[in-house]
Design a protein around this motif. Sequence first.
Motif, PDB file in Angstrom:
ATOM      1  N   UNK A   1       9.017  -1.393  -5.061  1.00  0.00           N
ATOM      2  CA  UNK A   1       9.749  -1.245  -3.817  1.00  0.00           C
ATOM      3  C   UNK A   1       8.943  -0.435  -2.820  1.00  0.00           C
ATOM      4  N   UNK A   2       8.915  -0.921  -1.588  1.00  0.00           N
ATOM      5  CA  UNK A   2       8.118  -0.253  -0.564  1.00  0.00           C
ATOM      6  C   UNK A   2       8.875   0.922   0.036  1.00  0.00           C
TER       7      UNK A   2
ATOM      8  N   UNK B   1       0.824  -1.211   0.000  1.00  0.00           N
ATOM      9  CA  UNK B   1       0.000   0.000   0.000  1.00  0.00           C
ATOM     10  C   UNK B   1       0.853   1.254   0.000  1.00  0.00           C
ATOM     11  N   UNK B   2       1.950   1.237   0.783  1.00  0.00           N
ATOM     12  CA  UNK B   2       2.845   2.388   0.810  1.00  0.00           C
ATOM     13  C   UNK B   2       3.459   2.634  -0.564  1.00  0.00           C
ATOM     14  N   UNK B   3       3.808   1.573  -1.263  1.00  0.00           N
ATOM     15  CA  UNK B   3       4.395   1.718  -2.596  1.00  0.00           C
ATOM     16  C   UNK B   3       3.393   2.304  -3.572  1.00  0.00           C
ATOM     17  N   UNK B   4       2.144   1.897  -3.458  1.00  0.00           N
ATOM     18  CA  UNK B   4       1.116   2.373  -4.393  1.00  0.00           C
ATOM     19  C   UNK B   4       0.788   3.847  -4.199  1.00  0.00           C
ATOM     20  N   UNK B   5       0.924   4.340  -2.952  1.00  0.00           N
ATOM     21  CA  UNK B   5       0.579   5.738  -2.717  1.00  0.00           C
ATOM     22  C   UNK B   5       1.789   6.658  -2.691  1.00  0.00           C
ATOM     23  N   UNK B   6       2.989   6.118  -2.990  1.00  0.00           N
ATOM     24  CA  UNK B   6       4.195   6.936  -2.989  1.00  0.00           C
ATOM     25  C   UNK B   6       4.115   7.981  -4.089  1.00  0.00           C
TER      26      UNK B   6
ATOM     27  N   UNK C   1       8.000   4.084 -11.791  1.00  0.00           N
ATOM     28  CA  UNK C   1       7.022   4.146 -10.716  1.00  0.00           C
ATOM     29  C   UNK C   1       7.051   2.860  -9.924  1.00  0.00           C
ATOM     30  N   UNK C   2       6.646   2.916  -8.656  1.00  0.00           N
ATOM     31  CA  UNK C   2       6.838   1.774  -7.769  1.00  0.00           C
ATOM     32  C   UNK C   2       5.535   1.089  -7.422  1.00  0.00           C
ATOM     33  N   UNK C   3       4.557   1.158  -8.251  1.00  0.00           N
ATOM     34  CA  UNK C   3       3.287   0.556  -7.925  1.00  0.00           C
ATOM     35  C   UNK C   3       3.215  -0.922  -8.158  1.00  0.00           C
ATOM     36  N   UNK C   4       4.247  -1.538  -8.710  1.00  0.00           N
ATOM     37  CA  UNK C   4       4.230  -2.969  -8.976  1.00  0.00           C
ATOM     38  C   UNK C   4       3.760  -3.230 -10.383  1.00  0.00           C
TER      39      UNK C   4
END
Length: 473
Positions: free
Chosen positions: A432-433, A407-412, A422-425
């Motif tokens: 990356x978190x 969740x932290x990665x998605x809202x970075x 981008x780090x959303x996966x």
Amino acid sequence: MSALSVRQIRFRYLTLYGLRWLPSGLLMPVMILLMQERGLSLSQIGLVATAQGLVVLALELPTGGFADALGRKPVLVAAWVVGLGSLALMAVADSFWMFFLVWALQGVYRALDSGPLESWYVDATLAADPKAEYERGLGWAGTVIGVAIGAGALLSGGLVALGPVGPVGALALPVIVAAVLQAVSVVALLALMAERRPASGPGALRASVVGAPRMVGQAVGLLRRNRVLLALVAVELFWGFGMITFESLLPVRLADVVGDPGRAAALLGPASTAAWLANAAGAALTPFLLRRLGAAPAAALMRILQGVTVVGMGLLAGPAGILIAYLACYAVHGASNPLHMGLLHRQVDGPYRTSVLSLNSMAAQPAGALGAVTLTALADATSVSVAMVVGAVMLAVAAPLYLPAWRAARRTPPDVQVGPEAMGGGPGHSGLAYEPTGPALDEADRASAVAADGAAGRGEAGPGVVPASTARD
């Protein structure tokens, strides 16, 4: 003279990592047998082994803080010299108390060794390139450890087969060779690990001893303020409990199936070497998993898959099925560890990195002890299969603890992205978190940390200055 590149840092890290684990591979097949040959009973062997666990539990956090305060290289040199001393003593030990001292020294070695090399690699990589994705190197380290331990185990078997060499017995020969390789490792460490430290000497040492408790306190404070980091460390509690299934219960399960402990031991010898090679192969998949899934989703999936493989070890019929599940378990473990450690590193600043790694490692110690007591008692009361299934469930239920990192990665937001993408996966993303607020250190904490670093004379754990000719390839 020029600064090290990311590629040079990674090569040096992997070289030192392989040298660190090669002696361990030599010792694994012969350590218990050597103690038995020299007169120790199995119960005495169990008692001397507790010395290592007790020392590690007592020193894990203080030594991590010491490495962060003084610098990674001097602590690592001290660790590897202590390791060399323990091997030299092991080669001649012939009593309970001498082996007790050997294991106590191994505990000091493991406590000092826990974290500094990996912390140096990450900090030096980020100093060379703040956008570098060091998870690739962590994944290759998993491959290196598998190959090093597997190669060491094979070499150990070959040395034993040679028989006595002069006054050195067959079982002691791998220990002698391991000690020689450990000495080579110390020399390589001095030559390859470059760390800039603006101050040194007795004054810096005294300041570092004083500053180590503060480093530990700051690292513990991170757990209170960073829920992502807290969840990641909590994963180790479940892993420590569940690892008893494939480290301690598997030989018993295999012996039950084949009906002969001797035959089970003969099967586990080459299977253990194959398992470490499978671990290496799993670690090699880390870049692919990062690209396809992202770090947090892939790490969660690996925990679930490891639980499935342990269920296979507990329920499959026949030695072939059990050993296939065993190899799959180690392959999954090889893939999961770099993912977990990469997520952990993204949640901490350099000054506290080794202390946090020690916290993560320390979490597995009491959980492993609880798992050993609980699962063996359950195996006695019911069956080994039931105990392994319970341990498998404990491994798998840790998967949701990766949700905060995901969740932290998605809202970075874009301005704090770590990687080039981008780090959303998902495909093409590192996943990356990293919490938008960083590692939850306020400005006062940061200022005091800088002051503590200055007093300790640690400075940045950067790449240092070395000849450019040392680059890989």
